[in-house]
Design a protein around this motif. Sequence first.
Motif, PDB file in Angstrom:
ATOM      1  N   ALA A  33      48.830  26.137  28.313  1.00  0.00           N
ATOM      2  CA  ALA A  33      48.114  25.729  27.105  1.00  0.00           C
ATOM      3  C   ALA A  33      47.726  26.953  26.284  1.00  0.00           C
ATOM      4  N   SER A  34      47.740  26.791  24.982  1.00  0.00           N
ATOM      5  CA  SER A  34      47.318  27.871  24.093  1.00  0.00           C
ATOM      6  C   SER A  34      46.942  27.281  22.737  1.00  0.00           C
ATOM      7  N   ASP A  92      48.427  24.669  34.266  1.00  0.00           N
ATOM      8  CA  ASP A  92      48.511  25.742  35.250  1.00  0.00           C
ATOM      9  C   ASP A  92      48.071  27.086  34.686  1.00  0.00           C
ATOM     10  N   PHE A  93      48.351  27.304  33.398  1.00  0.00           N
ATOM     11  CA  PHE A  93      47.990  28.542  32.730  1.00  0.00           C
ATOM     12  C   PHE A  93      47.396  28.226  31.360  1.00  0.00           C
ATOM     13  N   GLY A  94      46.543  29.124  30.883  1.00  0.00           N
ATOM     14  CA  GLY A  94      45.982  28.986  29.551  1.00  0.00           C
ATOM     15  C   GLY A  94      45.861  30.357  28.923  1.00  0.00           C
ATOM     16  N   ILE A  95      46.231  30.461  27.664  1.00  0.00           N
ATOM     17  CA  ILE A  95      46.104  31.723  26.943  1.00  0.00           C
ATOM     18  C   ILE A  95      44.962  31.557  25.952  1.00  0.00           C
ATOM     19  N   ALA A 228      45.022  31.840  34.858  1.00  0.00           N
ATOM     20  CA  ALA A 228      45.757  30.947  35.751  1.00  0.00           C
ATOM     21  C   ALA A 228      44.795  30.198  36.666  1.00  0.00           C
ATOM     22  N   ARG A 229      45.152  28.973  36.958  1.00  0.00           N
ATOM     23  CA  ARG A 229      44.345  28.166  37.876  1.00  0.00           C
ATOM     24  C   ARG A 229      44.430  28.755  39.277  1.00  0.00           C
ATOM     25  N   ASN A 230      43.277  28.946  39.924  1.00  0.00           N
ATOM     26  CA  ASN A 230      43.239  29.578  41.246  1.00  0.00           C
ATOM     27  C   ASN A 230      44.146  28.892  42.258  1.00  0.00           C
ATOM     28  N   ASP A 231      44.116  27.569  42.287  1.00  0.00           N
ATOM     29  CA  ASP A 231      44.943  26.830  43.243  1.00  0.00           C
ATOM     30  C   ASP A 231      46.427  27.074  43.001  1.00  0.00           C
ATOM     31  N   PHE A 232      46.793  27.153  41.726  1.00  0.00           N
ATOM     32  CA  PHE A 232      48.199  27.386  41.398  1.00  0.00           C
ATOM     33  C   PHE A 232      48.640  28.769  41.875  1.00  0.00           C
ATOM     34  N   VAL A 233      47.806  29.774  41.634  1.00  0.00           N
ATOM     35  CA  VAL A 233      48.132  31.141  42.038  1.00  0.00           C
ATOM     36  C   VAL A 233      48.303  31.221  43.548  1.00  0.00           C
ATOM     37  N   LYS A 234      47.406  30.576  44.268  1.00  0.00           N
ATOM     38  CA  LYS A 234      47.468  30.594  45.733  1.00  0.00           C
ATOM     39  C   LYS A 234      48.730  29.932  46.248  1.00  0.00           C
ATOM     40  N   GLN A 235      49.125  28.829  45.607  1.00  0.00           N
ATOM     41  CA  GLN A 235      50.285  28.070  46.071  1.00  0.00           C
ATOM     42  C   GLN A 235      51.607  28.629  45.548  1.00  0.00           C
ATOM     43  N   ASN A 236      51.536  29.338  44.400  1.00  0.00           N
ATOM     44  CA  ASN A 236      52.761  29.801  43.746  1.00  0.00           C
ATOM     45  C   ASN A 236      52.657  31.253  43.282  1.00  0.00           C
ATOM     46  N   PRO A 237      52.445  32.190  44.191  1.00  0.00           N
ATOM     47  CA  PRO A 237      52.297  33.588  43.775  1.00  0.00           C
ATOM     48  C   PRO A 237      53.562  34.160  43.134  1.00  0.00           C
TER      49      PRO A 237
END
Length: 348
Positions: A33-34, A92-95, A228-237
Amino acid sequence: MMRLTVLPALLLAAFLGYFPTAHTEDLKVVRIASVATNVGGKTVYAGSASLVVNGAFPEELRKQGIKVEWVPAAMASVGPVINEGFASGKIDFGIYGDLPPIILNASKPTVQLVAPWGTTSNSYLVVPKNSTAKSIKDLKGKKIALHRGRPWELAFSNLLQSEGLTFKDFKIVNVNPQVGAAALASGTVDGFFSLFDSYILEDRGVGKIIWSTKTAPVDWKLMGGVWARNDFVKQNPEITQAIVTAYLKSVHWVAQDENKETYIREYSNKIYPESVNRREYDQDNVSWRQRWSPLYDVALQEHYRKAVAYAQASGLTRTQADVQQMLNPHFVATALKELKLEGFWTPN
């Protein structure tokens, strides 16, 4: 990014329904999202997103069989919209800028800054053209339009503090930038604090800029980046790393002086005239290259330390967000090494 503008229930429901649900178990789509607006019937992304919306992000992820979906957030409500997308796990991400994610993280650690966008925007204090005010002190007791909870509120707070003033010394009118600009033009308010849309008011002959962060300390400038969403980073580094590396490729290109003109003509904010964009970049105390620095340097860390403390002290949050949890330099460090750009930017 808290006392943000409260969306009516139906409008909020429409926003929530807009975000499609993300499935990370079998990742096929990454949703980013942005801030964006409609220009000539087309969705146009602003700021750093304009560099990558049709380029590096989709290409890098396409190699891994993953599609990128861009989610536009209106300028007037970008903070609440992206925060809700993160909180619900639907993006998952936001700018976006600093205050909204700070406010989001104060209640529960939810997002982390995986790629700073540097110091890409200044803040401005504008008064009516016929005003005799020459500084913020001259507006004491007057009405100033300021959108509370947006990143430039930090610069306004820093300005007040530097002059021994507080919010109580003014009549703050909490409206979005579009309404604030109209209020200044009509004489409803005595000052307006916003971003470089302030130059539009000068061009229309209804306002004049009497102060900006162009001459202020670097950590006063608007900061933000790719969150980045913390859960996303943890699951998809690995996916997170691919996105950060792609982002830095684009930023490295634009940060080179020989590409400045191309960026201004083709990629910079299409919402405003080119002449407005040029004035935002002119006569700044930060060089063109450093303007795009993704480094987690002293200036950035001090900025977020102050921002987190300010959010609580001003009542935007009840508790302080964890600065160390929010700032994750790992992905930028890896990308700089991979791209052989470790010495391209210097710490502020």
